[in-house]
Design an enzyme around this catalytic site. Structure first.
Site, short mmCIF file in Angstrom:
data_model
loop_
_atom_site.label_atom_id
_atom_site.label_comp_id
_atom_site.label_asym_id
_atom_site.label_seq_id
_atom_site.Cartn_x
_atom_site.Cartn_y
_atom_site.Cartn_z
N ARG A 1 60.94 -84.40 45.25
CA ARG A 1 61.42 -83.29 44.44
C ARG A 1 60.26 -82.42 43.96
O ARG A 1 60.03 -81.33 44.46
CB ARG A 1 62.24 -83.80 43.24
CG ARG A 1 63.15 -82.74 42.60
CD ARG A 1 62.45 -81.79 41.65
NE ARG A 1 61.86 -82.44 40.48
CZ ARG A 1 61.11 -81.80 39.58
NH1 ARG A 1 60.85 -80.50 39.73
NH2 ARG A 1 60.59 -82.45 38.56
N GLU B 1 60.83 -79.57 29.37
CA GLU B 1 59.89 -78.72 30.10
C GLU B 1 58.89 -78.07 29.15
O GLU B 1 59.26 -77.58 28.08
CB GLU B 1 60.67 -77.65 30.87
CG GLU B 1 59.79 -76.80 31.77
CD GLU B 1 60.55 -75.71 32.49
OE1 GLU B 1 59.97 -75.12 33.42
OE2 GLU B 1 61.71 -75.45 32.13
#
Length: 505
Positions: free
Chosen positions: A14, A144
């Site tokens: 990923r 994030e």
């Protein structure tokens, strides 16, 4: 003290796929998923981002079909988004059961990218977690830009973590998204969080923009984090992610209180396969998996290895399914050559070894790369030179080859101290050289042997361009004999073989 188990999550399929120019096919992803889980034995793998493409969907479906049959489904993870359930639907169709939900870990990202308040963001996240739970999808949450969040908006991060503590979340994933952390910050931020939320599971996800990812991983482990996100060959966006092989070696050698399940003997094999699938080369000096990292070049190091392994450290190549090599070049010395001779099953006396060493140094000075497979040819060439007294020396030559003109050669030869120079043309450079040589010998009322066979070859198995061997068979007075020449240039190696012939006759 009992070792603490830490999970290793590999995100090559990923996050590693975000390396510029890299994309895995569905079959490649399936092959690597099997290797990562069953041979390398990482705990979990993150294999894709939801809703990216039809090809991504197909690759996830193939992996989840296999994982379901193999009992690994809960170890397969997919990056998802706060998108009102669209990622959840995608996952259901693809057969995945663990989502890694991407959320905003810094107030800066939340304000300028989503343009939402923390309360609105938390409400949206809670909805996605609930939707996942209702259809049997477990949730891990990515914060994030968490590292910048801790630097510039720590109150927001703690407000977020307070909220997540009320949710049905399996793991909280803390990425240094832009690779900006120093090792002191990595420890300080994680230490504070882990003490404040002792019942939560935290993963650290490091990037390598300042080449600090391995140091930051070590500090994250010291702070007590429960999982690490790593990639094969350190693949990933910009400077990449924390490299799997280096982290595994560091943990095994320097952190005995940490226990991981990874089988380090499979690291090199997986590294090479990922490189082959992606076309993303491994730097020769990359720790653990680079071509040169178990190669001793300096002769003093090889000599030390012979004397109680003085230049060994704990990174023994056999741990990683590799072998130690001893390079051949101008710094090699006799010890390096001896090591290579042992592998080939060859022995030389001291005088012969000295001459072979000198020849390798000469090649090294010309920036030629010599391999173990070249050694028998070099030995043959050097020892062959000892079978005659050198009375003829090819002192100099000029070889020309121009389009539309016949090749020509000017050669200067010394025969028993007397110099001769001639020029001639021929059908090729070597033919022109021989024609010039015949002129020299004709002036001395001598004839040259007849050339009856000419063969050029490189050492079998050699992966260098250092050497080619020219083998020429001559006929003189009804008898055949052979001479060999060795050089990086084919014509020059033929000239060297010819010079030996001149001395023999």
């Amino acid at each position: 003290m009992k070792a603490r188990k830490v999970e290793i999550m590999d995100t090559t399929l990923r996050d590693g796929e975000q390396t510029s120019g890299v994309s895995f096919s569905a079959s490649e992803k399936l092959t690597l998923a099997k290797l990562l889980l069953e041979e390398l034995r990482v705990d979990r793998i993150e294999i894709a981002s939801a809703r990216v493409s039809e090809g991504e969907f197909e690759s996830v479906r193939q992996i989840t079909d296999w994982a379901k049959d193999s009992g690994h489904l809960d170890r397969i993870e997919v990056l998802t988004f706060v998108d009102n359930g669209l990622s959840i639907e995608w996952m259901q169709k693809a057969g995945a059961t663990v989502q890694n939900l991407l959320t905003k870990g810094s107030l800066n990202h939340l304000t300028h990218q989503l343009k939402k308040s923390p309360e609105q963001h938390f409400k949206d996240i809670a909805k996605v977690i609930k939707q996942g739970d209702e259809v049997g999808i477990a949730t891990n949450v990515y914060l994030e830009d968490w590292s910048n969040g801790m630097r510039h908006s720590a109150d927001y991060v703690f407000e977020f973590l307070d909220f997540l503590s009320t949710q049905k979340v399996k793991r909280i994933l803390l990425p240094d998204t832009l690779g900006v952390l120093t090792h002191e910050e990595a420890f300080r931020f994680l230490d504070e969080i882990l003490k404040r939320y002792p019942d939560q599971h935290f993963d650290f996800h490091g990037h390598n923009d300042y080449d600090l990812s391995v140091a930051n991983v070590m500090e994250a482990l010291k702070a007590g984090c429960h999982g690490l996100h790593l990639t094969v060959n350190g693949m990933g966006e910009r400077a990449g992610n924390a490299p799997l092989a280096s982290v595994v070696a560091v943990i095994n050698d320097f952190m005995p209180h940490i226990e991981i399940a990874v089988d380090e003997s499979a690291l090199f094999k997986v590294s090479k396969l990922v490189s082959a699938f992606t076309g993303f080369g491994i730097p020769a000096n990359k720790p653990i998996v680079g071509d040169n990292v178990f190669t001793q070049t300096a002769g003093i190091h090889a000599d030390g290895d012979n004397k109680k392994n003085l230049y060994f450290n704990d990174l023994l190549p056999e741990r990683f399914g590799r072998k130690r090599k001893y390079a051949l070049g101008k710094t090699s010395g006799k010890a390096n050559i001896q090591k290579n001779l042992q592998e080939l099953g060859l022995t030389l006396n001291d005088e012969e070894l000295k001459k072979v060493t000198q020849r390798i140094i000469e090649l090294g000075d010309k920036k030629e790369k010599v391999t173990k497979e070249d050694l028998p040819y070099i030995i043959s060439d050097v020892l062959d030179s000892n079978t005659y007294q050198q009375k003829v020396i090819v002192k100099s030559y000029v070889l020309t080859h121009s389009k539309g003109l016949k090749p020509s050669t000017t050669v200067a030869v010394e025969i028993e101290g007397e110099s001769h120079e001639e020029n001639a043309q021929g059908d090729g450079q070597f033919d022109a050289f021989m024609n010039a040589l015949r002129k020299v010998y004709k002036s001395r009322k001598l004839e040259l042997p007849k050339l009856i066979d000419y063969a050029v070859r490189i050492p079998p198995g050699s992966n260098s361009d250092a050497l080619c061997e020219t083998v020429i068979t001559w006929q003189n007075n009804g008898k055949d004999f052979t001479t060999r020449g060795l050089d990086s240039d084919q014509t020059v190696s033929a000239i060297k073989a010819t010079e030996k012939m001149l001395n023999i006759i």
